[in-house]
Design an enzyme around this catalytic site. Structure first.
Site, PDB file in Angstrom:
ATOM      1  N   ARG A 153      -9.898 -13.602   5.473  1.00  0.00           N
ATOM      2  CA  ARG A 153      -8.648 -14.209   4.995  1.00  0.00           C
ATOM      3  C   ARG A 153      -8.878 -15.508   4.228  1.00  0.00           C
ATOM      4  O   ARG A 153      -8.097 -15.889   3.372  1.00  0.00           O
ATOM      5  CB  ARG A 153      -7.706 -14.502   6.163  1.00  0.00           C
ATOM      6  CG  ARG A 153      -7.219 -13.261   6.910  1.00  0.00           C
ATOM      7  CD  ARG A 153      -6.052 -13.636   7.838  1.00  0.00           C
ATOM      8  NE  ARG A 153      -5.758 -12.593   8.803  1.00  0.00           N
ATOM      9  CZ  ARG A 153      -5.002 -11.519   8.569  1.00  0.00           C
ATOM     10  NH1 ARG A 153      -4.472 -11.343   7.383  1.00  0.00           N
ATOM     11  NH2 ARG A 153      -4.783 -10.639   9.518  1.00  0.00           N
ATOM     12  N   ASP A 206       0.862  -1.178   0.000  1.00  0.00           N
ATOM     13  CA  ASP A 206       0.000   0.000   0.000  1.00  0.00           C
ATOM     14  C   ASP A 206       0.901   1.232   0.000  1.00  0.00           C
ATOM     15  O   ASP A 206       1.337   1.690  -1.053  1.00  0.00           O
ATOM     16  CB  ASP A 206      -0.928  -0.075   1.218  1.00  0.00           C
ATOM     17  CG  ASP A 206      -1.958   1.043   1.238  1.00  0.00           C
ATOM     18  OD1 ASP A 206      -1.795   2.020   0.494  1.00  0.00           O
ATOM     19  OD2 ASP A 206      -2.929   0.947   1.999  1.00  0.00           O
ATOM     20  N   LYS A 219      -0.916  -1.162  -4.776  1.00  0.00           N
ATOM     21  CA  LYS A 219      -1.746   0.020  -5.028  1.00  0.00           C
ATOM     22  C   LYS A 219      -0.793   1.123  -5.472  1.00  0.00           C
ATOM     23  O   LYS A 219      -0.149   1.743  -4.639  1.00  0.00           O
ATOM     24  CB  LYS A 219      -2.479   0.434  -3.750  1.00  0.00           C
ATOM     25  CG  LYS A 219      -3.453  -0.608  -3.215  1.00  0.00           C
ATOM     26  CD  LYS A 219      -4.122  -0.103  -1.937  1.00  0.00           C
ATOM     27  CE  LYS A 219      -5.076  -1.109  -1.357  1.00  0.00           C
ATOM     28  NZ  LYS A 219      -5.626  -0.686  -0.056  1.00  0.00           N
ATOM     29  N   ASP A 263      -7.300  -9.386   5.258  1.00  0.00           N
ATOM     30  CA  ASP A 263      -8.422  -9.321   6.188  1.00  0.00           C
ATOM     31  C   ASP A 263      -8.957  -7.914   6.384  1.00  0.00           C
ATOM     32  O   ASP A 263      -8.282  -6.927   6.090  1.00  0.00           O
ATOM     33  CB  ASP A 263      -7.976  -9.825   7.569  1.00  0.00           C
ATOM     34  CG  ASP A 263      -7.096  -8.809   8.287  1.00  0.00           C
ATOM     35  OD1 ASP A 263      -6.081  -8.388   7.691  1.00  0.00           O
ATOM     36  OD2 ASP A 263      -7.420  -8.405   9.414  1.00  0.00           O
TER      37      ASP A 263
HETATM   38  P1  IMP Z   1       1.954  -0.551   3.700  1.00  0.00           P
HETATM   39  O1  IMP Z   1       3.006  -0.642   4.757  1.00  0.00           O
HETATM   40  O2  IMP Z   1       1.223   0.766   3.753  1.00  0.00           O
HETATM   41  O3  IMP Z   1       2.477  -0.859   2.313  1.00  0.00           O
HETATM   42  O4  IMP Z   1       0.825  -1.603   4.079  1.00  0.00           O
HETATM   43  C1  IMP Z   1       0.987  -2.921   3.777  1.00  0.00           C
HETATM   44  C2  IMP Z   1       0.199  -3.805   4.720  1.00  0.00           C
HETATM   45  O5  IMP Z   1      -1.058  -3.239   5.066  1.00  0.00           O
HETATM   46  C3  IMP Z   1      -0.111  -5.108   4.027  1.00  0.00           C
HETATM   47  O6  IMP Z   1       0.848  -6.071   4.338  1.00  0.00           O
HETATM   48  C4  IMP Z   1      -1.487  -5.465   4.524  1.00  0.00           C
HETATM   49  O7  IMP Z   1      -1.364  -6.276   5.675  1.00  0.00           O
HETATM   50  C5  IMP Z   1      -2.118  -4.161   4.917  1.00  0.00           C
HETATM   51  N1  IMP Z   1      -3.023  -3.678   3.846  1.00  0.00           N
HETATM   52  C6  IMP Z   1      -2.788  -2.700   2.950  1.00  0.00           C
HETATM   53  N2  IMP Z   1      -3.825  -2.511   2.117  1.00  0.00           N
HETATM   54  C7  IMP Z   1      -4.762  -3.405   2.488  1.00  0.00           C
HETATM   55  C8  IMP Z   1      -6.068  -3.743   1.986  1.00  0.00           C
HETATM   56  O8  IMP Z   1      -6.597  -3.164   1.002  1.00  0.00           O
HETATM   57  N3  IMP Z   1      -6.713  -4.752   2.624  1.00  0.00           N
HETATM   58  C9  IMP Z   1      -6.183  -5.424   3.685  1.00  0.00           C
HETATM   59  N4  IMP Z   1      -4.960  -5.160   4.173  1.00  0.00           N
HETATM   60  C10 IMP Z   1      -4.255  -4.162   3.590  1.00  0.00           C
END
Ligand code: IMP
Ligand code: MG
Length: 178
Positions: free
Chosen positions: A168, A106, A134, A162
């Site tokens: 999940r 994300d 994303k 989740d």
């Molecule tokens: P980041 O550190 O912002 O890249 O977030 C990554 C983590 O957030 C992932 O490993 C997921 O566990 C969680 N995450 C991010 N987007 C989503 C989503 O759309 N649905 C569920 N979990 C998400």
């Protein structure tokens, strides 16, 4: 349409499309690492389903070591990465060919943080693979080698992902309704 807690989700990526893509990713990893006895490092909890399928289609000797990182609470990034008890040592990692497996990137914060940490342990090589990305949300400069699907900046569940603990076990990926 399905409901988890207070939110509704619609089918987004089918089980069949996921399988086809995961197989292709596994073949790419096989071509690159078949004789290197890679160490798969799925990031818990979300990556456990993806990693299980990916590994089972990897053709060659390999090992697995799960790590637990967390930056999400509910459907929002908490803005900080907590890591409980990673317990990795240089003896364990130095010279090994690592495949870091993430469910979804994300902001990229989780992976950015973890890759920095791993590099200090001097792996032989570092390959990163994420099922979902994303693109609009990638704020951190991270190197992702392989991605299953680029998706819109929407909240998704299923195939390991989740919403507050639920979803999940869904075999496909579902997107939150606005
Ligand atoms: P980041 O550190 O912002 O890249 O977030 C990554 C983590 O957030 C992932 O490993 C997921 O566990 C969680 N995450 C991010 N987007 C989503 C989503 O759309 N649905 C569920 N979990 C998400
Ligand atoms: Mg995760």
């Amino acid at each position: 349409m399905i409901q988890l807690h207070d939110l509704h989700f619609a089918p987004f990526i089918s089980e069949r499309r996921i399988r086809t893509r995961v197989l292709a990713l596994a073949q790419t990893l096989t071509a690159q690492l078949a004789d290197k006895k890679p160490l798969f490092m799925p990031i818990l909890n979300g990556a456990f389903v993806f990693a299980a399928d990916l590994m089972r289609h990897f053709e060659g000797a390999c090992e697995v070591r799960f790590v637990r990182l967390q930056s999400y609470v509910g459907e929002k990034s908490s803005g900080e990465v907590r890591f409980a008890d990673i317990g990795l040592s240089k003896e364990m990692i130095a010279g090994r060919h690592l495949v870091v497996v993430e469910d979804i990137v994300d902001s990229g914060q989780t992976l950015h943080f973890f890759l920095d940490y791993l590099r200090q342990l001097e792996p032989g090589s570092l390959t990163t693979v994420a099922l979902l990305r994303k693109p609009s949300a990638v704020k951190f400069d991270i190197s992702l080698d392989f991605v299953g699907f680029d998706i819109a900046d929407k909240f998704v569940v299923g195939y390991g992902l989740d919403y507050d603990g639920l979803g999940r076990n869904l075999r496909g990926i579902f997107m939150k309704n606005d």
